[in-house]
Design an enzyme around this catalytic site. Structure first.
Site, PDB file in Angstrom:
ATOM      1  N   ASP B   8       0.872  -1.188   0.000  1.00  0.00           N
ATOM      2  CA  ASP B   8       0.000   0.000   0.000  1.00  0.00           C
ATOM      3  C   ASP B   8       0.903   1.231   0.000  1.00  0.00           C
ATOM      4  O   ASP B   8       1.217   1.785   1.045  1.00  0.00           O
ATOM      5  CB  ASP B   8      -0.888  -0.030   1.249  1.00  0.00           C
ATOM      6  CG  ASP B   8      -1.829   1.166   1.291  1.00  0.00           C
ATOM      7  OD1 ASP B   8      -2.219   1.655   0.218  1.00  0.00           O
ATOM      8  OD2 ASP B   8      -2.171   1.610   2.407  1.00  0.00           O
ATOM      9  N   GLU B  68      -2.605  -2.052  -4.142  1.00  0.00           N
ATOM     10  CA  GLU B  68      -3.859  -1.303  -4.303  1.00  0.00           C
ATOM     11  C   GLU B  68      -3.732  -0.314  -5.448  1.00  0.00           C
ATOM     12  O   GLU B  68      -2.746   0.426  -5.541  1.00  0.00           O
ATOM     13  CB  GLU B  68      -4.194  -0.535  -3.015  1.00  0.00           C
ATOM     14  CG  GLU B  68      -5.305  -1.207  -2.220  1.00  0.00           C
ATOM     15  CD  GLU B  68      -6.020  -0.262  -1.265  1.00  0.00           C
ATOM     16  OE1 GLU B  68      -6.207  -0.672  -0.115  1.00  0.00           O
ATOM     17  OE2 GLU B  68      -6.389   0.852  -1.664  1.00  0.00           O
ATOM     18  N   ASP B 142      -1.552   1.343   7.884  1.00  0.00           N
ATOM     19  CA  ASP B 142      -0.986   1.104   6.551  1.00  0.00           C
ATOM     20  C   ASP B 142      -0.542  -0.342   6.371  1.00  0.00           C
ATOM     21  O   ASP B 142      -0.645  -0.906   5.279  1.00  0.00           O
ATOM     22  CB  ASP B 142       0.194   2.055   6.299  1.00  0.00           C
ATOM     23  CG  ASP B 142      -0.255   3.500   6.358  1.00  0.00           C
ATOM     24  OD1 ASP B 142      -0.705   4.027   5.335  1.00  0.00           O
ATOM     25  OD2 ASP B 142      -0.194   4.092   7.466  1.00  0.00           O
TER      26      ASP B 142
END
Lengths: 169, 169
Positions: B8, B68, B142
């Site tokens: 991410d 992502e 995160d």
């Protein structure tokens, strides 16, 4: 003098140009265009940009790298893709025992330093680069853009108020 | 089984999470958050993301990487900065003798695979990740997002119609 590397990254074509200061005049050392296989997925193209920029870094060991902040993109999707190409290139620039200084120039700053008016056509930039570096033939467009940003840095490095790369996300 | 790395990326914080398939269930291997010094210029932060992702790659040698496509950014400037963080991370992923398969998932796909409805809050994703991987404590936001995208890949890898990273600029 230590070489200056100019970079003009893109996911399809990344131009690079290497020059040095020789007395008061810029001297051409090398230029080229990295063209990842357009049929490859983006991660592979990013890997190829990264490897080739790293190889240019290792060959020339520039202490200064100039990059276009270039942003004529219309939409968020293309900004994201261009950002990834820049990120892959800049990661290669910083992957060095002695990371160079990185300075960012807007397309307008680059064109101004080439032509004294900021709205130059692409082909004028190619011609100016060819003239300023006394090249035997005109470099490819992306290589000329990279040489132009390196020249912009060389001309402007004497002037105060340098822009450096920044930003948050 | 070969580990799956979830990523991410962001210029301020890049989450990573490593899991593996163990029979029918996912097993936790590692997770963390790369936090480049916020006072450093962007090229240095990109260099730090690149080095740390490469070190995770070398430690775990994943054959599959899930990332992502995450794009909730409002403007072109933040897309460009996020793109650079992704580019630095993906260049590290591909800087391997055997580059892994890279698969991209939208935030909605990730949330759907966690909670059966796509609009989950951040904290629900953290809780689901903690539950699904039987973690002793809840990972940082995160890191949880990175584990969630790795889990999304593990759950969806059996299903057809995978999205792969693509695009032009």
């Amino acid at each position: 003098m230590s070489p200056i590397l100019g970079l003009d990254p893109g996911s399809q074509r990344t131009g690079y140009g290497v020059i040095e200061r020789r007395g008061g005049t810029p001297r051409f050392l090398a230029c080229g265009v990295i063209r990842p296989d357009a049929r490859s997925p983006l991660p592979e193209r990013l890997g190829s940009i990264h490897r080739e920029v790293r190889s240019v870094m290792r060959q020339w060991e520039p202490a200064e790298v100039a990059i276009e902040s270039g942003f004529v993109h219309r939409n968020i999707r293309s900004a994201l893709v261009l950002g990834q190409a820049r990120g892959a290139a800049l990661a290669a620039v910083m992957d060095s025992p002695r990371p160079p200084q990185v300075v960012e120039y807007s397309p307008r700053q680059v064109k101004l330093s080439m032509t004294a008016f900021g709205g130059a056509e692409k082909s004028q930039v190619q011609k100016m680069v060819t003239l300023l570096l006394a090249l035997g033939e005109m470099p490819a467009e992306d290589a000329a853009d990279a040489l132009a940003v390196a020249l912009c840095h060389l001309f402007r490095a004497r002037a105060p108020g340098l822009a450096t790369v920044g930003g948050e996300a």
